[in-house]
Write a protein that holds these residues in place. Sequence first.
Motif, PDB file in Angstrom:
ATOM      1  N   ALA A  11       0.866  -1.189   0.000  1.00  0.00           N
ATOM      2  CA  ALA A  11       0.000   0.000   0.000  1.00  0.00           C
ATOM      3  C   ALA A  11       0.898   1.234   0.000  1.00  0.00           C
ATOM      4  CB  ALA A  11      -0.896  -0.005   1.224  1.00  0.00           C
ATOM      5  N   PHE A  12       0.446   2.293  -0.666  1.00  0.00           N
ATOM      6  CA  PHE A  12       1.253   3.514  -0.773  1.00  0.00           C
ATOM      7  C   PHE A  12       0.496   4.704  -0.202  1.00  0.00           C
ATOM      8  CE2 PHE A  12       2.974   0.838  -4.100  1.00  0.00           C
ATOM      9  CZ  PHE A  12       4.335   1.003  -3.922  1.00  0.00           C
ATOM     10  N   ARG A  13       1.288   5.630   0.380  1.00  0.00           N
ATOM     11  CA  ARG A  13       0.787   6.935   0.789  1.00  0.00           C
ATOM     12  C   ARG A  13       1.727   7.966   0.195  1.00  0.00           C
ATOM     13  NH1 ARG A  13      -0.358   6.298   7.176  1.00  0.00           N
ATOM     14  NH2 ARG A  13       1.887   6.068   7.133  1.00  0.00           N
ATOM     15  N   PHE A  14       1.170   9.090  -0.220  1.00  0.00           N
ATOM     16  CA  PHE A  14       1.972  10.128  -0.852  1.00  0.00           C
ATOM     17  C   PHE A  14       1.823  11.428  -0.091  1.00  0.00           C
ATOM     18  CE2 PHE A  14       0.684   7.096  -4.104  1.00  0.00           C
ATOM     19  CZ  PHE A  14       1.917   6.692  -4.559  1.00  0.00           C
ATOM     20  N   SER A  15       2.923  12.169  -0.030  1.00  0.00           N
ATOM     21  CA  SER A  15       2.900  13.479   0.617  1.00  0.00           C
ATOM     22  C   SER A  15       3.950  14.353  -0.048  1.00  0.00           C
ATOM     23  CB  SER A  15       3.187  13.341   2.117  1.00  0.00           C
ATOM     24  OG  SER A  15       4.464  12.785   2.322  1.00  0.00           O
ATOM     25  N   ARG A  16       4.013  15.585   0.389  1.00  0.00           N
ATOM     26  CA  ARG A  16       4.991  16.505  -0.198  1.00  0.00           C
ATOM     27  C   ARG A  16       6.379  16.178   0.312  1.00  0.00           C
ATOM     28  NH1 ARG A  16       1.033  21.436   0.298  1.00  0.00           N
ATOM     29  NH2 ARG A  16      -0.108  21.073  -1.627  1.00  0.00           N
ATOM     30  N   SER A  17       7.318  16.242  -0.565  1.00  0.00           N
ATOM     31  CA  SER A  17       8.707  15.939  -0.255  1.00  0.00           C
ATOM     32  C   SER A  17       9.338  17.106   0.490  1.00  0.00           C
ATOM     33  CB  SER A  17       9.448  15.668  -1.557  1.00  0.00           C
ATOM     34  OG  SER A  17      10.701  15.121  -1.309  1.00  0.00           O
ATOM     35  N   SER A  18      10.327  16.815   1.333  1.00  0.00           N
ATOM     36  CA  SER A  18      11.007  17.890   2.053  1.00  0.00           C
ATOM     37  C   SER A  18      12.275  18.291   1.308  1.00  0.00           C
ATOM     38  CB  SER A  18      11.365  17.420   3.463  1.00  0.00           C
ATOM     39  OG  SER A  18      12.291  16.363   3.384  1.00  0.00           O
ATOM     40  N   GLY A  19      12.851  19.380   1.717  1.00  0.00           N
ATOM     41  CA  GLY A  19      14.114  19.820   1.135  1.00  0.00           C
ATOM     42  C   GLY A  19      13.930  20.768  -0.027  1.00  0.00           C
ATOM     43  N   PRO A  20      15.038  21.101  -0.707  1.00  0.00           N
ATOM     44  CA  PRO A  20      14.979  22.052  -1.809  1.00  0.00           C
ATOM     45  C   PRO A  20      14.282  21.463  -3.031  1.00  0.00           C
ATOM     46  CG  PRO A  20      17.156  21.130  -1.649  1.00  0.00           C
ATOM     47  CD  PRO A  20      16.379  20.612  -0.473  1.00  0.00           C
ATOM     48  N   GLY A  21      13.885  22.305  -3.934  1.00  0.00           N
ATOM     49  CA  GLY A  21      13.238  21.832  -5.151  1.00  0.00           C
ATOM     50  C   GLY A  21      12.322  22.877  -5.738  1.00  0.00           C
ATOM     51  N   ARG A  31       6.705  12.464  -2.471  1.00  0.00           N
ATOM     52  CA  ARG A  31       7.256  11.547  -1.466  1.00  0.00           C
ATOM     53  C   ARG A  31       6.344  10.328  -1.374  1.00  0.00           C
ATOM     54  NH1 ARG A  31       6.165  10.715   4.041  1.00  0.00           N
ATOM     55  NH2 ARG A  31       7.981  10.087   5.242  1.00  0.00           N
ATOM     56  N   ALA A  32       6.930   9.126  -1.468  1.00  0.00           N
ATOM     57  CA  ALA A  32       6.155   7.888  -1.424  1.00  0.00           C
ATOM     58  C   ALA A  32       6.531   7.100  -0.175  1.00  0.00           C
ATOM     59  CB  ALA A  32       6.418   7.052  -2.659  1.00  0.00           C
ATOM     60  N   GLU A  33       5.516   6.685   0.575  1.00  0.00           N
ATOM     61  CA  GLU A  33       5.721   5.804   1.719  1.00  0.00           C
ATOM     62  C   GLU A  33       5.025   4.492   1.407  1.00  0.00           C
ATOM     63  OE1 GLU A  33       4.969   5.560   6.529  1.00  0.00           O
ATOM     64  OE2 GLU A  33       4.110   7.203   5.394  1.00  0.00           O
ATOM     65  N   ALA A  34       5.788   3.401   1.409  1.00  0.00           N
ATOM     66  CA  ALA A  34       5.252   2.075   1.110  1.00  0.00           C
ATOM     67  C   ALA A  34       5.031   1.330   2.416  1.00  0.00           C
ATOM     68  CB  ALA A  34       6.216   1.310   0.226  1.00  0.00           C
ATOM     69  N   LEU A  35       3.883   0.658   2.516  1.00  0.00           N
ATOM     70  CA  LEU A  35       3.527  -0.104   3.708  1.00  0.00           C
ATOM     71  C   LEU A  35       3.182  -1.527   3.296  1.00  0.00           C
ATOM     72  CD1 LEU A  35       1.108   2.574   5.118  1.00  0.00           C
ATOM     73  CD2 LEU A  35       3.373   2.098   5.989  1.00  0.00           C
ATOM     74  N   GLN A  70       6.842  11.074  -8.755  1.00  0.00           N
ATOM     75  CA  GLN A  70       6.131  10.236  -7.807  1.00  0.00           C
ATOM     76  C   GLN A  70       6.229   8.764  -8.215  1.00  0.00           C
ATOM     77  OE1 GLN A  70       1.695   9.550  -7.477  1.00  0.00           O
ATOM     78  NE2 GLN A  70       1.968  11.128  -5.906  1.00  0.00           N
ATOM     79  N   LEU A  71       6.152   8.496  -9.500  1.00  0.00           N
ATOM     80  CA  LEU A  71       6.242   7.124 -10.001  1.00  0.00           C
ATOM     81  C   LEU A  71       7.594   6.500  -9.649  1.00  0.00           C
ATOM     82  CD1 LEU A  71       5.049   4.790 -11.646  1.00  0.00           C
ATOM     83  CD2 LEU A  71       6.018   5.852 -13.670  1.00  0.00           C
ATOM     84  N   ARG A  72       8.663   7.254  -9.863  1.00  0.00           N
ATOM     85  CA  ARG A  72      10.003   6.738  -9.563  1.00  0.00           C
ATOM     86  C   ARG A  72      10.179   6.518  -8.064  1.00  0.00           C
ATOM     87  NH1 ARG A  72      13.540   3.371  -9.967  1.00  0.00           N
ATOM     88  NH2 ARG A  72      15.683   4.009  -9.713  1.00  0.00           N
ATOM     89  N   ASN A  73       9.673   7.429  -7.234  1.00  0.00           N
ATOM     90  CA  ASN A  73       9.753   7.254  -5.789  1.00  0.00           C
ATOM     91  C   ASN A  73       8.934   6.050  -5.335  1.00  0.00           C
ATOM     92  OD1 ASN A  73      11.535   9.326  -5.160  1.00  0.00           O
ATOM     93  ND2 ASN A  73       9.913  10.836  -5.032  1.00  0.00           N
ATOM     94  N   ARG A  74       7.825   5.825  -6.006  1.00  0.00           N
ATOM     95  CA  ARG A  74       6.992   4.654  -5.708  1.00  0.00           C
ATOM     96  C   ARG A  74       7.770   3.365  -5.994  1.00  0.00           C
ATOM     97  NH1 ARG A  74       0.848   4.083  -6.919  1.00  0.00           N
ATOM     98  NH2 ARG A  74       0.598   1.835  -6.807  1.00  0.00           N
ATOM     99  N   GLU A  75       8.465   3.331  -7.127  1.00  0.00           N
ATOM    100  CA  GLU A  75       9.269   2.154  -7.486  1.00  0.00           C
ATOM    101  C   GLU A  75      10.405   1.942  -6.481  1.00  0.00           C
ATOM    102  OE1 GLU A  75      10.575   3.090 -11.401  1.00  0.00           O
ATOM    103  OE2 GLU A  75       8.642   2.604 -12.328  1.00  0.00           O
TER     104      GLU A  75
END
Length: 105
Positions: A11-21, A31-35, A70-75
């Motif tokens: 399962a995935f949850r998405f949120s805003r990434s921290s840091g510069p950009g 930002r992807a969090e996998a559970l 987001q797709l790459r972070n999910r992978e």
Amino acid sequence: MDSESIRSEIAFRFSRSSGPGGQHAQKASTRAEALFDVEESAALSPAEKRRVVEKLGPVVRAVAQDERSQLRNRELAADRIVEQLREGVRVRRPRKATQPSPSQR
């Protein structure tokens, strides 16, 4: 342990990434969090579930915010989950005590 069936149970949850950009990082939820719920998994045998719960706990988590996509972070997060599960399932053989060699003495 089949990695494809494990990936389908993540399962995935998405949120805003921290840091510069700049504006992209402030507006996009990349930002992807996998559970992975070990207890509910059909991909792991009961013995594998027991080993994973002992080593990693009932829920395995991985976070990725390395990329802009987001797709790459999910992978990346899914790959990290699979790698953690491979380590958790592995059975470590007990060390056999041996005598030190003459050169080690």
